[in-house]
Design an enzyme around this catalytic site. Structure first.
Site, PDB file in Angstrom:
ATOM      1  N   GLN A 150      35.182  44.938  32.106  1.00 59.95           N
ATOM      2  CA  GLN A 150      34.432  43.716  31.781  1.00 59.95           C
ATOM      3  C   GLN A 150      33.312  43.965  30.776  1.00 59.95           C
ATOM      4  O   GLN A 150      32.556  43.036  30.465  1.00 59.95           O
ATOM      5  CB  GLN A 150      33.839  43.086  33.058  1.00 59.95           C
ATOM      6  CG  GLN A 150      34.869  42.655  34.086  1.00 59.95           C
ATOM      7  CD  GLN A 150      35.742  41.475  33.638  1.00 59.95           C
ATOM      8  OE1 GLN A 150      35.535  40.881  32.577  1.00 59.95           O
ATOM      9  NE2 GLN A 150      36.737  41.145  34.447  1.00 59.95           N
TER      10      GLN A 150
ATOM     11  N   ASP B 285      34.027  52.045  34.800  1.00 62.94           N
ATOM     12  CA  ASP B 285      35.009  50.975  34.663  1.00 62.94           C
ATOM     13  C   ASP B 285      34.484  50.006  33.597  1.00 62.94           C
ATOM     14  O   ASP B 285      33.514  49.281  33.822  1.00 62.94           O
ATOM     15  CB  ASP B 285      35.179  50.275  36.021  1.00 62.94           C
ATOM     16  CG  ASP B 285      36.142  49.090  35.944  1.00 62.94           C
ATOM     17  OD1 ASP B 285      36.590  48.745  34.831  1.00 62.94           O
ATOM     18  OD2 ASP B 285      36.424  48.514  37.009  1.00 62.94           O
TER      19      ASP B 285
HETATM   20  N1  C6P Z   1      39.675  41.740  36.846  1.00 63.97           N
HETATM   21  C1  C6P Z   1      39.430  39.362  37.142  1.00 63.97           C
HETATM   22  O1  C6P Z   1      39.856  38.198  37.114  1.00 63.97           O
HETATM   23  P1  C6P Z   1      43.578  45.200  35.189  1.00 63.97           P
HETATM   24  O2  C6P Z   1      44.095  44.182  36.152  1.00 63.97           O
HETATM   25  O3  C6P Z   1      44.081  46.577  35.499  1.00 63.97           O
HETATM   26  O4  C6P Z   1      43.754  44.803  33.783  1.00 63.97           O
HETATM   27  O5  C6P Z   1      41.991  45.249  35.377  1.00 63.97           O
HETATM   28  C2  C6P Z   1      41.459  45.613  36.620  1.00 63.97           C
HETATM   29  C3  C6P Z   1      39.990  45.413  36.651  1.00 63.97           C
HETATM   30  C4  C6P Z   1      39.175  46.525  36.808  1.00 63.97           C
HETATM   31  N2  C6P Z   1      37.852  46.410  36.823  1.00 63.97           N
HETATM   32  C5  C6P Z   1      37.246  45.228  36.682  1.00 63.97           C
HETATM   33  C6  C6P Z   1      35.750  45.166  36.689  1.00 63.97           C
HETATM   34  C7  C6P Z   1      38.008  44.063  36.543  1.00 63.97           C
HETATM   35  O6  C6P Z   1      37.384  42.887  36.415  1.00 63.97           O
HETATM   36  C8  C6P Z   1      39.413  44.155  36.546  1.00 63.97           C
HETATM   37  C9  C6P Z   1      40.271  42.925  36.429  1.00 63.97           C
HETATM   38  C10 C6P Z   1      40.333  40.467  36.663  1.00 63.97           C
HETATM   39  O7  C6P Z   1      38.298  39.631  37.518  1.00 63.97           O
HETATM   40  C11 C6P Z   1      41.700  40.378  37.288  1.00 63.97           C
HETATM   41  S1  C6P Z   1      41.664  40.650  39.016  1.00 63.97           S
END
Ligand code: C6P
Length: 411
Positions: A203, A200
């Site tokens: 970040q 993943d």
């Molecule tokens: N974290 C945060 O404020 P999306 O929502 O699909 O673009 O990303 C999901 C996601 C997946 N993995 C990690 C490590 C993330 O941090 C996130 C999204 C945001 O921390 C929104 S909850």
């Protein structure tokens, strides 16, 4: 770099971002970043001059729309050093990318008794797809628990990796602790075990150079909106030989070779996984965002974000009632500082900071099992992008210094 050089650089960068407002500190970049004008201009140009349904028409506009979309794919490929554009699948976001693997790969490759290994620090988007896959296939989902600062050592990883583990899913950078997992080492060990490795990168990709060949991950998921691009466009990188073997996730237009009453044969990669009309303007915006990243360069980006994190954590130490979660070493935070304030609920912290024009996030950050593991169900988080400044950190610190007084504590 001297303070005045840094301030000149701040000014140069910030003039590109219309929503970075004077007197307001936007410090919720792990949730989504602000967009440079060039990203919005690229999308306007797409709709003003090139719009048609990509991949379908033989007329000029459709060909231009297709070119814009496929050029974006090439920009993404180069950004993460994938071997070919066939390995780059556009999705809506990191969540959808992970769900695609969670559905398609697991359907054909997991059986009862197999194990999926993830960590307790995963965002729900890298947890729920595997919970569901385990339910559908009869596989067992296991959680690796890091040390309290987020550290996962090679020994811990090896101990968790049984021969039954067919799939390992791990974030490169935690959206709560900011710590970085040693993906290259863990992917190598997972492969020695015969396991497939999903990373993943939601970040990490926006904050450091991520090279899929060097990391040798089988899949990498990330979102455009966390890296200066628009919402609604995400990426799944997958190794070609693995993607080739997988069944489609979504079915419909443009993902087929040939359809009969009884069935269909599917298009080649990457279109096999992109059913329906695609998000061309999102891809175009992401392309512009990547060009913008390249114009600044990760050397400057990482230096600026490291500097801000170190400066902020240093200044937070001035306040005895602020407690940062995770490592005490700013280098291990990658621009993410999650903290608690004695006697003040994180939602009150966020509301008071808002009244000081400081934008941060409070709550569980879509990582409830991690927060439970760490012993606090809600926290406050400041997260930086390279366009943030020392002055914005000062605004955060000034506001934090007055919080307990504003809540009625006698100090
Ligand atoms: N974290 C945060 O404020 P999306 O929502 O699909 O673009 O990303 C999901 C996601 C997946 N993995 C990690 C490590 C993330 O941090 C996130 C999204 C945001 O921390 C929104 S909850």
């Amino acid at each position: 770099m001297t303070k005045s050089e840094r301030m000149q650089e701040d000014e140069r960068i910030r003039k590109d971002f219309p929503l970075l407002l004077e007197g307001e500190a936007y410090l919720d970049n792990a949730a989504t970043t602000q967009k440079p004008q060039c990203v919005m201009d690229a999308m306007t140009d797409y709709y003003t001059n090139h719009n048609a349904n990509p991949l379908r028409g033989l007329y000029r506009l459709s060909v231009e729309a297709t070119d814009a979309y496929e050029n974006a794919r090439e920009a993404v490929r180069a950004f993460i050093n994938a071997g070919s554009t066939e390995e780059i699948i556009f999705t809506r976001n990191a969540s959808e990318s992970l769900n695609l693997v969670g559905y398609s790969w697991t359907a054909d490759n997991l059986k009862p008794g197999d194990e999926i290994l993830i960590t307790i620090m995963e965002h729900h988007s890298n947890m729920l797809p595997w919970q569901q896959a385990a339910k559908r296939t009869g596989a067992v989902l296991r959680y690796l628990e890091p040390e309290m600062d987020g550290t996962i050592t090679e020994e811990m990883f090896r101990a968790a990796l049984t021969p039954a583990v067919k799939l390992v899913c791990m974030t490169q950078v935690s959206n709560v602790l900011g710590c970085e997992n040693d993906i290259k080492t863990f992917a190598r060990i997972a492969h020695e075990n015969g396991s497939v490795f999903v990373c993943d990168g939601a970040q990490s990709v926006p904050h450091m150079p991520v090279d899929v060949k060097d990391l040798d991950v089988d899949f990498l998921a990330f979102s455009g909106h966390k890296m200066l691009g628009p919402m609604g466009i995400g990426v799944l990188y997958g190794k070609r030989e693995i993607l080739d073997q997988m069944s489609p996730f979504l079915f419909g237009g443009e993902m087929i070779e040939y359809v009969t009453r009884d069935g269909a044969t599917y298009a080649e990669l990457p279109h096999k996984f992109e059913a329906g009309t695609v998000n061309a303007e999102g891809a175009v915006g992401l392309h512009a965002a990547i060009d913008y990243y390249n114009s600044i360069g990760f050397d400057r980006i990482m230096e600026r974000e490291d500097h801000l994190t170190e400066y902020a954590m240093g200044r937070m130490k001035e306040i005895p009632y602020v407690h940062v979660l995770g490592s005490e070493d700013p280098k291990k935070h990658h621009g993410i500082i999650t903290f608690l304030i004695d006697g003040v609920h994180p939602h009150d912290v966020a509301a008071i900071l808002d009244s000081h024009k400081v934008d941060i996030r409070a709550g569980h950050h879509c990582a409830q099992p991690l927060l439970k593991y760490l012993g606090s169900m809600s926290t406050t988080r400041a997260s930086f992008c390279f366009y943030n400044t020392e002055e914005e950190v000062d605004m955060l610190i000034d506001a934090l210094k007055s919080i307990r007084k504003e809540m009625g504590y006698a100090e």
